[in-house]
Design a protein around this motif. Structure first.
Motif, PDB file in Angstrom:
ATOM      1  N   LEU A  71       0.658  -1.210   0.049  1.00  0.00           N
ATOM      2  CA  LEU A  71      -0.140  -0.054  -0.152  1.00  0.00           C
ATOM      3  C   LEU A  71       0.923   0.992  -0.072  1.00  0.00           C
ATOM      4  CD1 LEU A  71      -3.001  -1.009   2.409  1.00  0.00           C
ATOM      5  CD2 LEU A  71      -3.070  -1.003  -0.105  1.00  0.00           C
ATOM      6  N   GLN A 109       0.073   3.965  -3.061  1.00  0.00           N
ATOM      7  CA  GLN A 109      -0.396   4.990  -2.848  1.00  0.00           C
ATOM      8  C   GLN A 109       0.280   6.169  -3.390  1.00  0.00           C
ATOM      9  OE1 GLN A 109       0.914   7.366   0.015  1.00  0.00           O
ATOM     10  NE2 GLN A 109      -0.781   8.580   0.112  1.00  0.00           N
ATOM     11  N   ASP A 166      -4.743   6.808  -5.861  1.00  0.00           N
ATOM     12  CA  ASP A 166      -5.869   6.688  -4.850  1.00  0.00           C
ATOM     13  C   ASP A 166      -6.404   5.330  -4.608  1.00  0.00           C
ATOM     14  OD1 ASP A 166      -5.562   9.549  -4.188  1.00  0.00           O
ATOM     15  OD2 ASP A 166      -7.260  10.184  -5.470  1.00  0.00           O
ATOM     16  N   ILE A 167      -6.409   4.956  -3.534  1.00  0.00           N
ATOM     17  CA  ILE A 167      -6.748   3.725  -2.973  1.00  0.00           C
ATOM     18  C   ILE A 167      -8.144   3.543  -2.423  1.00  0.00           C
ATOM     19  CG2 ILE A 167      -6.171   1.571  -1.848  1.00  0.00           C
ATOM     20  CD1 ILE A 167      -3.395   2.383  -2.274  1.00  0.00           C
ATOM     21  N   TYR A 181      -2.727   4.919   4.096  1.00  0.00           N
ATOM     22  CA  TYR A 181      -2.524   4.765   2.886  1.00  0.00           C
ATOM     23  C   TYR A 181      -3.597   4.823   1.964  1.00  0.00           C
ATOM     24  CZ  TYR A 181       1.838   3.800   5.169  1.00  0.00           C
ATOM     25  OH  TYR A 181       3.006   3.827   5.822  1.00  0.00           O
ATOM     26  N   VAL A 182      -5.212   4.727   2.427  1.00  0.00           N
ATOM     27  CA  VAL A 182      -6.227   4.663   1.534  1.00  0.00           C
ATOM     28  C   VAL A 182      -6.832   5.890   1.628  1.00  0.00           C
ATOM     29  CG1 VAL A 182      -6.056   2.152   1.912  1.00  0.00           C
ATOM     30  CG2 VAL A 182      -7.446   3.604   3.422  1.00  0.00           C
ATOM     31  N   LYS A 183      -7.604   6.052   0.700  1.00  0.00           N
ATOM     32  CA  LYS A 183      -8.786   7.141   0.687  1.00  0.00           C
ATOM     33  C   LYS A 183      -9.978   6.994   0.947  1.00  0.00           C
ATOM     34  CE  LYS A 183      -9.913  11.488  -2.219  1.00  0.00           C
ATOM     35  NZ  LYS A 183      -9.648  12.074  -3.737  1.00  0.00           N
ATOM     36  N   THR A 239      -7.455   7.812   7.267  1.00  0.00           N
ATOM     37  CA  THR A 239      -8.430   7.926   6.117  1.00  0.00           C
ATOM     38  C   THR A 239      -9.531   8.954   6.002  1.00  0.00           C
ATOM     39  OG1 THR A 239      -8.098   5.313   6.178  1.00  0.00           O
ATOM     40  CG2 THR A 239      -9.959   6.175   4.658  1.00  0.00           C
TER      41      THR A 239
END
Length: 278
Positions: free
Chosen positions: A134, A138, A142-143, A162-164, A190
């Motif tokens: 990730l 990233q 975008d994840i 690391y995630v949107k 997040t």
């Protein structure tokens, strides 16, 4: 619009019907993106060299999903055994723990990262074993990440920065517990959080406001894939229009349609059960 799903795949085997259907969170999201109007959808994952793996890939090709970067390896594809209760609610009663995907992991070449960078969003899940990738991914895209029901504090701290978009299955949680979870995820890093709640509908928070959406009533045959449908359509609509309520409404309507058939997105194939499931 270009969207890409990476990670888990499976066949869902209905023992009473002696029939298998392609599925898995990442696969389902890819298919519903394509079915609901996304022009360009790709899927990257690992399948075994067996009938199940062939059926997953062939079904994706029939849905016009780009599968040119799927890895076909020696070993069993992922399989889950599904049972339905009298209301059509799906229950997973066994699995082979992801098959060969459990032993191997996806690695990404520079060429592949450049390809991924051409998309608007990458979707993956807790079952895809990409946690260590990730931070790298990233940097390129975008994840969105589906945690399912896995959200202990350590795991949230590992993934959330690391995630949107973070997605959770909260069917067993009260509304207050869902809101508490949302707050915790925001604090972990997040900015956008979705919680699907089964018959209670869904919640979405953009860090400023919590939105609620009820389900769309329908004649339920099988609930398998309904949550993935909601997530796929919500993400697609929200990325394009940034209207949370409208995106949630469209997601709920699409989820209701999924409940009207067996399997997450169809493509059932008769097969006698042949492997040990634990």
């Amino acid at each position: 619009m270009r969207l890409i799903a990476v990670g888990d795949n499976v066949v869902d085997y209905y023992d009473d019907r002696k029939e298998m259907f392609p599925g898995g969170n990442a696969v389902n999201v890819a298919v519903f993106w394509k079915r609901y109007g996304v022009d360009d959808v790709s899927y990257i994952g690992i399948v075994g060299n067996d009938e199940e793996g062939d059926h997953i890939v062939n079904s994706l090709k029939m849905e016009n999903i780009d599968v040119s970067r799927v890895r076909n390896v020696i070993g069993p594809s992922g399989e889950a055994v599904v049972a339905l209760d009298e209301h059509g609610d799906r229950k997973f009663v066994g699995s082979n723990k992801g098959g060969v995907q459990k032993q191997l992991k996806l690695n990404f070449t520079e060429e592949e990262l450049a390809f991924i960078q051409t998309f608007s969003l990458l979707h993956t899940s807790v079952y895809s074993h990409l946690e260590k990738e990730l931070p790298l991914l990233q940097k390129y895209i975008d994840i969105s990440f589906d945690f399912s029901t896995k959200y202990d504090d350590d795991y949230l701290e590992l993934v959330c920065p690391y995630v949107k978009y973070a997605i959770f299955s909260g069917g067993d949680l009260t509304k207050e517990e869902c809101v508490s979870l949302v707050t915790k995820v925001h604090k972990a890093g997040t900015p956008n959080v979705v919680v699907t709640r089964g018959s209670e509908g869904s919640l979405f928070s953009d860090s400023h406001q919590v939105y609620e959406q009820a389900i769309v009533e329908t004649d339920v045959v099988d609930t398998l894939g309904a949550g993935d449908t909601f997530v796929a359509i919500f993400l697609k609509e929200y990325i394009v229009h940034s209207n949370a309520l409208e995106a949630m409404e469209k997601g709920s309507a699409a989820a209701a349609e999924t409940c009207q058939r067996f399997g997450a997105f169809g493509h059932g194939k008769k097969r006698e059960k042949k492997i040990a499931i634990c």
